[in-house]
Design a protein around this motif. Structure first.
Motif, PDB file in Angstrom:
ATOM      1  N   TYR A  58       0.831  -1.200   0.000  1.00 33.25           N
ATOM      2  CA  TYR A  58       0.000   0.000   0.000  1.00 33.25           C
ATOM      3  C   TYR A  58       0.870   1.257   0.000  1.00 33.25           C
ATOM      4  O   TYR A  58       0.442   2.329   0.427  1.00 33.25           O
ATOM      5  CB  TYR A  58      -0.929   0.011   1.214  1.00 33.25           C
ATOM      6  N   SER A  59       2.101   1.117  -0.499  1.00 32.32           N
ATOM      7  CA  SER A  59       3.030   2.254  -0.558  1.00 32.32           C
ATOM      8  C   SER A  59       3.636   2.363  -1.950  1.00 32.32           C
ATOM      9  O   SER A  59       4.828   2.616  -2.101  1.00 32.32           O
ATOM     10  CB  SER A  59       4.140   2.084   0.494  1.00 32.32           C
ATOM     11  N   GLN A  60       2.810   2.156  -2.965  1.00 31.33           N
ATOM     12  CA  GLN A  60       3.307   2.081  -4.335  1.00 31.33           C
ATOM     13  C   GLN A  60       2.709   3.184  -5.205  1.00 31.33           C
ATOM     14  O   GLN A  60       1.527   3.513  -5.086  1.00 31.33           O
ATOM     15  CB  GLN A  60       2.971   0.716  -4.937  1.00 31.33           C
ATOM     16  N   LEU A  61       3.539   3.739  -6.073  1.00 30.75           N
ATOM     17  CA  LEU A  61       3.072   4.704  -7.064  1.00 30.75           C
ATOM     18  C   LEU A  61       2.642   3.952  -8.327  1.00 30.75           C
ATOM     19  O   LEU A  61       3.437   3.194  -8.898  1.00 30.75           O
ATOM     20  CB  LEU A  61       4.186   5.693  -7.421  1.00 30.75           C
ATOM     21  N   HIS A  62       1.405   4.125  -8.737  1.00 30.38           N
ATOM     22  CA  HIS A  62       0.894   3.517  -9.973  1.00 30.38           C
ATOM     23  C   HIS A  62       1.220   2.022 -10.056  1.00 30.38           C
ATOM     24  O   HIS A  62       1.621   1.509 -11.104  1.00 30.38           O
ATOM     25  CB  HIS A  62       1.473   4.246 -11.186  1.00 30.38           C
ATOM     26  N   ASN A  63       1.075   1.308  -8.932  1.00 33.24           N
ATOM     27  CA  ASN A  63       1.288  -0.144  -8.872  1.00 33.24           C
ATOM     28  C   ASN A  63       2.709  -0.569  -9.243  1.00 33.24           C
ATOM     29  O   ASN A  63       2.930  -1.711  -9.656  1.00 33.24           O
ATOM     30  CB  ASN A  63       0.277  -0.875  -9.773  1.00 33.24           C
ATOM     31  N   PHE A  64       3.657   0.337  -9.120  1.00 36.90           N
ATOM     32  CA  PHE A  64       5.067   0.021  -9.342  1.00 36.90           C
ATOM     33  C   PHE A  64       5.569  -0.714  -8.107  1.00 36.90           C
ATOM     34  O   PHE A  64       5.542  -0.184  -6.997  1.00 36.90           O
ATOM     35  CB  PHE A  64       5.862   1.309  -9.563  1.00 36.90           C
ATOM     36  N   LEU A 326      -0.329  10.827   0.835  1.00 37.64           N
ATOM     37  CA  LEU A 326       0.528   9.664   1.041  1.00 37.64           C
ATOM     38  C   LEU A 326       0.915   9.018  -0.294  1.00 37.64           C
ATOM     39  O   LEU A 326       0.224   9.186  -1.297  1.00 37.64           O
ATOM     40  CB  LEU A 326      -0.187   8.624   1.915  1.00 37.64           C
ATOM     41  N   ILE A 327       2.013   8.265  -0.278  1.00 35.12           N
ATOM     42  CA  ILE A 327       2.376   7.483  -1.459  1.00 35.12           C
ATOM     43  C   ILE A 327       1.193   6.601  -1.859  1.00 35.12           C
ATOM     44  O   ILE A 327       0.919   6.408  -3.045  1.00 35.12           O
ATOM     45  CB  ILE A 327       3.626   6.614  -1.164  1.00 35.12           C
ATOM     46  N   TYR A 328       0.501   6.103  -0.865  1.00 32.74           N
ATOM     47  CA  TYR A 328      -0.628   5.203  -1.061  1.00 32.74           C
ATOM     48  C   TYR A 328      -1.737   5.795  -1.934  1.00 32.74           C
ATOM     49  O   TYR A 328      -2.366   5.097  -2.723  1.00 32.74           O
ATOM     50  CB  TYR A 328      -1.168   4.829   0.329  1.00 32.74           C
ATOM     51  N   GLY A 329      -1.977   7.094  -1.831  1.00 33.03           N
ATOM     52  CA  GLY A 329      -3.149   7.638  -2.493  1.00 33.03           C
ATOM     53  C   GLY A 329      -2.919   8.667  -3.572  1.00 33.03           C
ATOM     54  O   GLY A 329      -3.856   9.041  -4.283  1.00 33.03           O
TER      55      GLY A 329
END
Length: 344
Positions: A58-64, A326-329
């Protein structure tokens, strides 16, 4: 002579990188201006023991993909490497050491962005400087305290003089620092309201899995649920268990004068060291465009869209939902702004 780009993104942190990726998917010309010398600098400066309270998945940018245990909580240095890899793999055009000192509009169709040594012109501008910029310290103290820092300058317990230390602010940062210092110092934690805690895992599932499943993660800031959460945002994690055992919790600090801290509903006490965990304030004084900021200098926007055509904000706290900063959102908000730019 100014350099022209279709879109200029101001800010090269997680919000700026997420915005760049979203634009690149639509083959829109853009650059990212970063005031720092390298990607991830703001994370590298944070205190040594910092870990995210969101797990890697849950800490990913664009599912990277974030390397490591998807259910584990990454250290700040992992975040730095992750952001650097995201920029590199996606070949995002970041220009470093470009601090923006003025943003103005030439007309309804163009903006000018001035840095310390360059001028850029763009049809669209996304201000992605994030939600945590300028450390805030309330003006309630004199110069009588021998050691005083903001939480943004805290690194580790060795940095703090031996003995008593007062931490002003019982948000996630204040709680985490207080828990860490409780092993080496006598810690007093000042809170302005009751502390509500929620664990990182519930019934074997990540807290953020529950937030998504129950729809809490997507509630809008102006909804009844959104307004309720903003007023009662809980502390996430287990550090409060340590606080209850080893830290003296007192009421809000009202003043610090002549070495004495006075509190709203607690006895006064002598203070030699203070850590101000009092959050941040954004400074948009460099935005020289009428109608963009309100009377207290905050952006006037609806989910990041301003009333000035072609100007957007990204990475603001509660921009469209709780996780916007957050990175998450931030990726969802970046995609939404990219769609707005495409439509124009």
């Amino acid at each position: 002579m100014s350099k022209f780009k279709e879109v200029v993104i101001i800010g090269g942190g997680q919000a700026g990188l997420a915005m760049g990726y979203a634009l690149k998917q639509h083959k829109i010309s853009f650059i990212i201006l970063d005031e720092n010398g390298e990607t991830g600098t703001s994370w590298r400066k944070r205190y040594d023991s910092l870990r995210l309270f969101t797990p890697r998945n849950y800490s990913q940018l664009h599912n990277f993909t974030f390397e490591g245990d998807p259910n584990g909580f990454p250290h700040k240095d992992e975040v730095v490497l992750y952001l650097q890899k995201f920029k590199s793999v996606n070949n995002l055009p970041v220009i470093n050491n470009q601090k923006v000192i003025k943003l103005s509009n030439v007309s309804n169709q163009k903006f000018r962005i001035f840095t310390q040594d360059q001028c850029y012109t763009a049809r669209y501008v996304v201000v992605a400087t994030g939600a945590f910029h300028h450390p805030f310290i309330p003006h309630i103290h004199d110069d009588s305290i021998p050691f005083m820092i903001h939480a943004s300058d805290y690194q580790n317990p060795e940095q703090i003089p031996k003995g008593d230390v007062l931490i002003f602010g019982a948000g996630n940062t204040g709680i985490q620092i207080a828990a860490e210092l409780s092993g080496t110092h006598t810690v007093t934690l000042s809170k302005s309201k009751s502390i509500k805690r929620i664990p990182q895992r519930i019934a074997g599932k990540s807290l953020f899995w529950w937030l998504e499943t129950l729809g809490v993660s997507i509630v809008k800031p102006d909804s009844l649920v959104g307004k309720f959460i903003q007023k009662r945002d809980p502390i996430i994690g287990d550090d409060y268990k340590t606080i209850k055992k080893y830290v003296e919790v007192v009421s809000r600090v009202e003043a610090v004068k002549e070495g004495i801290a006075s509190f709203k509903n607690s006895p006064s006490k002598e203070v030699k060291s203070i850590i101000w965990a009092t959050g941040y304030r954004n400074n948009y004084s460099w935005v020289d465009i009428k109608g963009v900021l309100n009377d207290v200098g905050k952006p006037i926007h609806k989910f990041g869209v301003t009333n000035v055509q072609g100007l957007y904000f990204l990475g603001l706290s509660w921009q469209s939902k709780r996780s916007s900063a957050l990175i998450y959102g931030v990726s969802d908000d970046a995609n939404a702004i990219a769609e707005k730019i495409i439509q124009r």
